[in-house]
Write a protein that holds these residues in place. Structure first.
Motif, short mmCIF file in Angstrom:
data_model
loop_
_atom_site.label_atom_id
_atom_site.label_comp_id
_atom_site.label_asym_id
_atom_site.label_seq_id
_atom_site.Cartn_x
_atom_site.Cartn_y
_atom_site.Cartn_z
N TYR A 43 0.83 -1.21 0.00
CA TYR A 43 0.00 0.00 0.00
C TYR A 43 0.86 1.26 0.00
CZ TYR A 43 -3.22 3.60 1.53
OH TYR A 43 -3.95 4.76 1.63
N GLU A 44 1.89 1.27 0.83
CA GLU A 44 2.77 2.45 0.91
C GLU A 44 3.56 2.66 -0.38
OE1 GLU A 44 3.34 4.74 3.81
OE2 GLU A 44 1.30 3.96 3.84
N ASN B 33 -1.89 5.03 -5.27
CA ASN B 33 -3.26 5.24 -4.81
C ASN B 33 -3.90 3.90 -4.45
OD1 ASN B 33 -4.44 4.08 -7.29
ND2 ASN B 33 -3.71 5.97 -8.26
N TYR B 34 -5.10 3.98 -3.90
CA TYR B 34 -5.78 2.78 -3.40
C TYR B 34 -6.11 1.81 -4.53
CZ TYR B 34 -9.11 0.02 -0.63
OH TYR B 34 -9.75 -1.00 0.01
N PRO C 260 -5.32 -0.62 4.55
CA PRO C 260 -5.00 0.79 4.30
C PRO C 260 -5.66 1.75 5.28
CG PRO C 260 -5.39 -0.33 2.23
CD PRO C 260 -5.77 -1.29 3.32
N PHE C 261 -6.89 1.47 5.67
CA PHE C 261 -7.59 2.32 6.63
C PHE C 261 -7.00 2.15 8.03
CE2 PHE C 261 -10.57 1.34 3.20
CZ PHE C 261 -10.92 2.63 2.80
N ARG D 32 -3.90 4.31 8.14
CA ARG D 32 -4.17 5.74 8.27
C ARG D 32 -4.51 6.12 9.71
NH1 ARG D 32 -8.07 6.80 2.96
NH2 ARG D 32 -6.52 6.19 1.37
N LEU D 33 -5.07 5.16 10.43
CA LEU D 33 -5.47 5.42 11.82
C LEU D 33 -4.36 5.10 12.82
CD1 LEU D 33 -9.09 3.91 11.71
CD2 LEU D 33 -8.45 6.34 11.66
N ARG E 275 -0.72 6.07 12.51
CA ARG E 275 0.55 6.65 12.07
C ARG E 275 1.45 7.03 13.24
NH1 ARG E 275 0.71 7.16 6.76
NH2 ARG E 275 -1.22 7.34 5.55
N ARG F 180 5.93 -0.58 10.41
CA ARG F 180 6.22 0.72 11.01
C ARG F 180 7.53 0.74 11.81
NH1 ARG F 180 2.82 4.04 8.32
NH2 ARG F 180 0.62 3.93 8.95
#
Length: 370
Positions: free
Chosen positions: A69-70, A74-75, A156-157, A160-161, A163, A219
């Protein structure tokens, strides 16, 4: 230079070898324990632990999906790559199982369900997890594939939540709570009846922790200083924990809540601290055999149950004995998977990457582990 059946992922190439061991563990339990059950209580524990190979796949998938994803612009580009990676070979083995009559009769009889249009349509749309009675009725191990696709959509969601450090810790805490709740399905969801644990097991819910830990690895890993000593220490500690678990699984289950949590945490440690700098990781996971089996592990996972069904039709000592059965199924599965990898899987993965570029303003800057 690498051959068509070899890949190099630099410092994380050992992950390919881990996939090989996970696939062989699943084959082991489906082949009656590969002879370990005859070795006493510890042997039985080793055989039963083969089911945990799927948990290893899920944690690795969480890391790979986060990386994918990174690396995508885009998605849509990201999702295209992931679906072209997983769908074609899955559809291939669905078709082969139906055409050859090697579908999973056990689960069909268990729930009195046929392989009809509804069943096939739910599989093709990756929605079979919504009806646990059909979730494992065609290939025999396909329950995990729609779960992977579900988390392809969700990861992916989740990223985003999460980070920041606090958000990442919250993600782990929430996913662990969700898993604990799912493990008590029989009590909390009585409307599912006696099949509540199985219905939950074949749903995406319990595996939120696996994918959350995969995100943690993505991460945190860049901040870890990898070396031969650190990698070897992590390998030895993980090996000791696994051996201890084989000796006293009930004790460890109480400490870590259950096998999924234990296996996922050990896998996370290996993914975080392993590297090509570690001689132990290179020896066990980086050798040519492990790398080869890891490359074709997806095909090996899907192929082994239809092959086992075909081989069982020809009665003989080599199929009645669990050790020879495991070796035979693994060998046949490896050959078939190598063929499908060259002739089928590799082509569609490349095609999927080309399609994903059309959704991108520019091609990804780096190749990710697929």
């Amino acid at each position: 230079m690498t051959s068509a059946i070899e890949k190099s992922y630099g410092d994380t190439s050992f992950i390919t070898g881990m996939r090989a061991f996970a696939a062989l563990a699943v084959i082991m339990i489906h082949c009656g324990g590969a002879g370990f059950r005859e070795l006493g209580e510890i042997g039985k524990n080793i055989a039963n632990f083969g089911a945990a190979g799927v948990f290893v796949f899920f944690v690795i998938s969480g890391f790979s999906v986060a990386s994918s994803y990174e690396a995508s612009s885009n998605y849509r580009s990201y999702l295209s790559k992931r679906l072209w990676r997983i769908a074609p070979l899955y559809y291939f083995w669905l078709g082969v199982s139906i055409l050859l009559g090697t579908t999973s009769l056990y689960w069909q009889q268990q729930f009195s369900v046929p392989v009809d249009i509804y069943n096939i349509a739910m599989h093709l749309t990756f929605l079979s997890f919504l009806d646990f009675q059909i979730a494992n009725t065609i290939i025999g191990v396909e329950w995990s594939i729609p779960i992977e696709v579900f988390w392809y959509l969700a990861v992916p969601f989740m990223m985003r939540l999460s980070r920041g450090t606090k958000q990442l810790a919250a993600l782990i805490a929430v996913s662990l709570i969700v898993h604990i709740i799912s493990a008590r399905a029989a009590t909390l969801f009585p409307f599912l009846g006696e099949n509540a644990p199985l219905a939950m097991q074949w749903s995406p819910v319990p595996y939120a922790l696996c994918y959350a830990l995969g995100i943690v690895v993505y991460r945190v890993r860049p901040y870890i200083r990898h070396s031969d000593a650190i990698g070897n220490l992590a390998f030895v500690i993980s090996a000791i924990l696994l051996l201890a678990y084989m000796c006293a699984p009930r004790v460890f289950a109480k400490i870590f809540f259950d096998e999924l949590v234990f296996t996922s945490l050990v896998t996370t440690v290996l993914l975080l601290f392993g590297s090509s700098k570690s001689r132990m990781f290179t020896l066990v996971f980086g050798n040519r055999v492990a790398q080869f089996l890891g490359i074709v592990s997806y095909g090996l996972y899907l192929a082994h149950m239809p092959l086992l069904e075909l081989l069982t039709r020809y009665d003989g000592f080599w199929i009645q004995n669990p050790t020879s059965k495991f070796l035979l199924v693994s060998l046949c599965g490896t050959v078939v998977s190598a063929i499908t990898y060259h002739a089928f899987e590799q082509r569609f993965v490349a095609f999927g990457k080309n399609i994903s570029r059309r959704f991108s303003s520019s091609a990804p800057l780096s190749e990710i582990q697929s």
